[in-house]
Design a protein around this motif. Structure first.
Motif, PDB file in Angstrom:
ATOM      1  N   ASN A 194       0.831  -1.210   0.000  1.00  0.00           N
ATOM      2  CA  ASN A 194       0.000   0.000   0.000  1.00  0.00           C
ATOM      3  C   ASN A 194       0.862   1.256   0.000  1.00  0.00           C
ATOM      4  O   ASN A 194       0.912   1.991   1.000  1.00  0.00           O
ATOM      5  N   PRO A 195       1.567   1.534  -1.104  1.00  0.00           N
ATOM      6  CA  PRO A 195       2.430   2.729  -1.116  1.00  0.00           C
ATOM      7  C   PRO A 195       1.654   4.020  -0.925  1.00  0.00           C
ATOM      8  O   PRO A 195       2.232   5.033  -0.494  1.00  0.00           O
ATOM      9  N   ASP A 196       0.348   4.004  -1.216  1.00  0.00           N
ATOM     10  CA  ASP A 196      -0.480   5.193  -1.027  1.00  0.00           C
ATOM     11  C   ASP A 196      -1.332   5.098   0.240  1.00  0.00           C
ATOM     12  O   ASP A 196      -2.289   5.864   0.414  1.00  0.00           O
ATOM     13  N   GLY A 197      -0.984   4.161   1.116  1.00  0.00           N
ATOM     14  CA  GLY A 197      -1.737   3.992   2.351  1.00  0.00           C
ATOM     15  C   GLY A 197      -1.427   5.071   3.373  1.00  0.00           C
ATOM     16  O   GLY A 197      -0.572   5.953   3.175  1.00  0.00           O
ATOM     17  N   LEU A 198      -2.114   4.988   4.500  1.00  0.00           N
ATOM     18  CA  LEU A 198      -1.946   5.932   5.598  1.00  0.00           C
ATOM     19  C   LEU A 198      -1.464   5.182   6.831  1.00  0.00           C
ATOM     20  O   LEU A 198      -1.777   4.008   7.026  1.00  0.00           O
ATOM     21  N   VAL A 199      -0.740   5.886   7.676  1.00  0.00           N
ATOM     22  CA  VAL A 199      -0.268   5.309   8.924  1.00  0.00           C
ATOM     23  C   VAL A 199      -0.555   6.296  10.048  1.00  0.00           C
ATOM     24  O   VAL A 199      -0.415   7.516   9.879  1.00  0.00           O
ATOM     25  N   MET A 200      -0.970   5.777  11.168  1.00  0.00           N
ATOM     26  CA  MET A 200      -1.231   6.609  12.333  1.00  0.00           C
ATOM     27  C   MET A 200       0.054   7.307  12.767  1.00  0.00           C
ATOM     28  O   MET A 200       1.105   6.683  12.897  1.00  0.00           O
ATOM     29  N   ALA A 201      -0.042   8.612  12.981  1.00  0.00           N
ATOM     30  CA  ALA A 201       1.114   9.389  13.402  1.00  0.00           C
ATOM     31  C   ALA A 201       1.362   9.200  14.897  1.00  0.00           C
ATOM     32  O   ALA A 201       0.470   8.792  15.648  1.00  0.00           O
ATOM     33  N   GLU A 202       2.547   9.521  15.339  1.00  0.00           N
ATOM     34  CA  GLU A 202       2.903   9.353  16.753  1.00  0.00           C
ATOM     35  C   GLU A 202       2.027  10.241  17.632  1.00  0.00           C
ATOM     36  O   GLU A 202       1.934  11.446  17.415  1.00  0.00           O
ATOM     37  N   PRO A 203       1.373   9.667  18.639  1.00  0.00           N
ATOM     38  CA  PRO A 203       0.533  10.469  19.535  1.00  0.00           C
ATOM     39  C   PRO A 203       1.375  11.442  20.363  1.00  0.00           C
ATOM     40  O   PRO A 203       2.572  11.247  20.577  1.00  0.00           O
ATOM     41  N   ASP A 204       0.725  12.476  20.829  1.00  0.00           N
ATOM     42  CA  ASP A 204       1.404  13.516  21.603  1.00  0.00           C
ATOM     43  C   ASP A 204       1.345  13.169  23.092  1.00  0.00           C
ATOM     44  O   ASP A 204       0.673  13.832  23.881  1.00  0.00           O
ATOM     45  N   PHE A 205       2.027  12.090  23.445  1.00  0.00           N
ATOM     46  CA  PHE A 205       2.101  11.651  24.838  1.00  0.00           C
ATOM     47  C   PHE A 205       3.556  11.348  25.169  1.00  0.00           C
ATOM     48  O   PHE A 205       4.316  10.917  24.291  1.00  0.00           O
ATOM     49  N   PRO A 206       3.968  11.522  26.420  1.00  0.00           N
ATOM     50  CA  PRO A 206       5.349  11.187  26.804  1.00  0.00           C
ATOM     51  C   PRO A 206       5.514   9.698  27.043  1.00  0.00           C
ATOM     52  O   PRO A 206       5.482   9.222  28.176  1.00  0.00           O
ATOM     53  N   ARG A 207       5.647   8.941  25.964  1.00  0.00           N
ATOM     54  CA  ARG A 207       5.808   7.498  26.052  1.00  0.00           C
ATOM     55  C   ARG A 207       7.050   7.079  25.267  1.00  0.00           C
ATOM     56  O   ARG A 207       7.474   7.773  24.337  1.00  0.00           O
ATOM     57  N   ARG A 208       7.592   5.938  25.618  1.00  0.00           N
ATOM     58  CA  ARG A 208       8.793   5.414  24.946  1.00  0.00           C
ATOM     59  C   ARG A 208       8.354   4.569  23.748  1.00  0.00           C
ATOM     60  O   ARG A 208       8.539   3.354  23.713  1.00  0.00           O
ATOM     61  N   TYR A 209       7.773   5.228  22.763  1.00  0.00           N
ATOM     62  CA  TYR A 209       7.262   4.518  21.600  1.00  0.00           C
ATOM     63  C   TYR A 209       8.390   3.772  20.891  1.00  0.00           C
ATOM     64  O   TYR A 209       9.477   4.308  20.692  1.00  0.00           O
ATOM     65  N   GLY A 210       8.096   2.542  20.519  1.00  0.00           N
ATOM     66  CA  GLY A 210       9.095   1.680  19.897  1.00  0.00           C
ATOM     67  C   GLY A 210       9.756   0.750  20.887  1.00  0.00           C
ATOM     68  O   GLY A 210      10.403  -0.220  20.489  1.00  0.00           O
ATOM     69  N   GLN A 211       9.580   1.026  22.198  1.00  0.00           N
ATOM     70  CA  GLN A 211      10.111   0.164  23.240  1.00  0.00           C
ATOM     71  C   GLN A 211       9.015  -0.784  23.735  1.00  0.00           C
ATOM     72  O   GLN A 211       7.834  -0.443  23.747  1.00  0.00           O
ATOM     73  N   ASN A 212       9.431  -1.965  24.138  1.00  0.00           N
ATOM     74  CA  ASN A 212       8.509  -2.984  24.635  1.00  0.00           C
ATOM     75  C   ASN A 212       8.644  -3.091  26.147  1.00  0.00           C
ATOM     76  O   ASN A 212       9.656  -3.608  26.638  1.00  0.00           O
ATOM     77  N   PRO A 213       7.665  -2.623  26.923  1.00  0.00           N
ATOM     78  CA  PRO A 213       7.760  -2.716  28.376  1.00  0.00           C
ATOM     79  C   PRO A 213       7.515  -4.122  28.909  1.00  0.00           C
ATOM     80  O   PRO A 213       7.604  -4.338  30.123  1.00  0.00           O
ATOM     81  N   TYR A 214       7.206  -5.066  28.028  1.00  0.00           N
ATOM     82  CA  TYR A 214       6.938  -6.451  28.432  1.00  0.00           C
ATOM     83  C   TYR A 214       8.058  -7.373  27.965  1.00  0.00           C
ATOM     84  O   TYR A 214       7.811  -8.465  27.456  1.00  0.00           O
ATOM     85  N   ARG A 215       9.282  -6.961  28.135  1.00  0.00           N
ATOM     86  CA  ARG A 215      10.426  -7.698  27.579  1.00  0.00           C
ATOM     87  C   ARG A 215      10.412  -9.158  28.018  1.00  0.00           C
ATOM     88  O   ARG A 215      10.311  -9.473  29.207  1.00  0.00           O
ATOM     89  N   GLY A 216      10.508 -10.047  27.044  1.00  0.00           N
ATOM     90  CA  GLY A 216      10.563 -11.470  27.305  1.00  0.00           C
ATOM     91  C   GLY A 216       9.245 -12.123  27.644  1.00  0.00           C
ATOM     92  O   GLY A 216       9.203 -13.310  27.973  1.00  0.00           O
ATOM     93  N   TYR A 217       8.148 -11.385  27.515  1.00  0.00           N
ATOM     94  CA  TYR A 217       6.864 -11.910  27.983  1.00  0.00           C
ATOM     95  C   TYR A 217       6.425 -13.157  27.228  1.00  0.00           C
ATOM     96  O   TYR A 217       5.946 -14.118  27.829  1.00  0.00           O
TER      97      TYR A 217
END
Length: 324
Positions: A194-217
């Motif tokens: 989908n080269p013409d698709g849309l993606v949700m933009a990063e929300p305006d919250f202080p979060r470590r987006y891209g990090q997994n807080p459930y490491r090894g779950y």
């Protein structure tokens, strides 16, 4: 043991793990004065536990912003996204955001939808927010049942089980949401198709987006905040299964076969998607692949890709599609 402790500490930091509060509707009435606790389908209140955060302690996203897929440069190609194709440009909802927010209230092609992800069950489902009681919007209650997220609607403050799409406490008890076709795939797979698709933009919250807080779950032998039976047939609780209705196909079987045609559906598996519940950095997670479920005419079928313990908890009489 080190990995187990890292998950435990991460859950505390996220606010998901806490000493379970006593399941007492009288106590909850102080936090939820608008919820009708006299109406419920829950047989035993001890099934519902406080996960730690209060109502909206995990903030749902309302009316997300989208950008063109070609303009997004901050998401690694292996990262999982939830894909929704209901008309208009296809949309991708990155798990890097859903991990921290769990619910997105959106509108796609004129249809109000709720895009949901429960990390403790690996359950990613999309629902039509329209019901016979009107259009609802959803938030995160902070409660868990069988380790699965309990949502609430803001209109009546009824509680909803994410895994079953059913209201379980409150005025709307017994009402179910319609699940819509969606699937999890890698960001690379989405944008290449989908080269013409849309993606949700990063929300305006202080979060470590891209990090997994459930490491090894998803490498543990026992899920958190779950005291129910283990799955039958010797299936480990944290093995992923593909659920279609009340049937479940172990992902291990599908991955080995590549393609399975059974019970009126065709399941396929393709490598390339990282687990969101493995390493600290989501993009570095082990390859769990992408599952698609279609009917015999090639149309996408609503399904879920959840852990085996959750399927057994909510569908105790369900069929295990083991292929033997």
């Amino acid at each position: 043991m080190i990995r187990l402790m890292s998950v435990f500490v991460a859950l505390i930091c996220l606010g998901v793990w806490n000493a379970p509060a006593q399941a007492d509707p009288e106590f909850w009435k102080h936090e939820w004065p608008e919820t009708n606790f006299g109406k419920t389908s829950v047989g035993n209140w001890v099934e519902i536990l406080s996960g730690g955060p209060p109502k909206d302690g995990i903030p749902a996203i309302d009316g997300p912003v989208f950008i063109a897929a070609g303009d997004e440069t901050g998401i690694d190609g292996r990262e999982p996204v939830i894909t929704v194709e209901l008309g208009g440009p296809p949309r991708a909802y990155p798990i890097r955001y859903l991990t921290w927010h769990e619910i997105v209230n959106d509108e796609v092609a004129g249809m109000p939808v709720a895009v949901t992800f429960c990390p403790l069950c690996n359950s990613a489902m999309v629902f039509d927010r329209r019901t016979k009681h009107g259009t609802l919007s959803f938030g995160v209650s902070g409660k868990l049942r069988n380790s699965d997220m309990v949502m609430y609607d803001r209109q009546t403050e009824s509680w909803w089980q994410q895994a079953t799409a059913e209201a379980i406490v409150g005025d709307l008890t017994g009402t179910t949401l319609m699940q819509l076709p969606s699937w999890m795939e890698s960001w690379d797979q989405f944008r290449e198709r989908n080269p013409d698709g849309l993606v949700m933009a990063e929300p305006d919250f202080p979060r470590r987006y891209g990090q997994n807080p459930y490491r090894g779950y998803d490498s543990l032998t026992k899920p958190f905040l779950y005291n129910g039976e283990n799955p039958p047939h010797g299936i480990p609780p944290l093995v992923r299964v593909v659920r279609v209705g009340a049937r479940a196909w172990p992902l291990t079987r599908l991955r080995e076969a590549g393609r399975i045609s059974e019970a009126g559906v065709v399941l396929s598996w393709e490598a390339g998607q990282a687990s969101a519940l493995d390493t600290s950095r989501i993009a570095s997670g082990k390859d769990v692949g992408t599952v698609r479920v279609r009917d015999d005419q090639g149309r996408d079928v609503p399904h879920d890709l959840l852990f085996a313990f959750a399927f057994h908890a909510f569908w105790p009489d369900g069929a295990w599609m083991l292929g033997n």
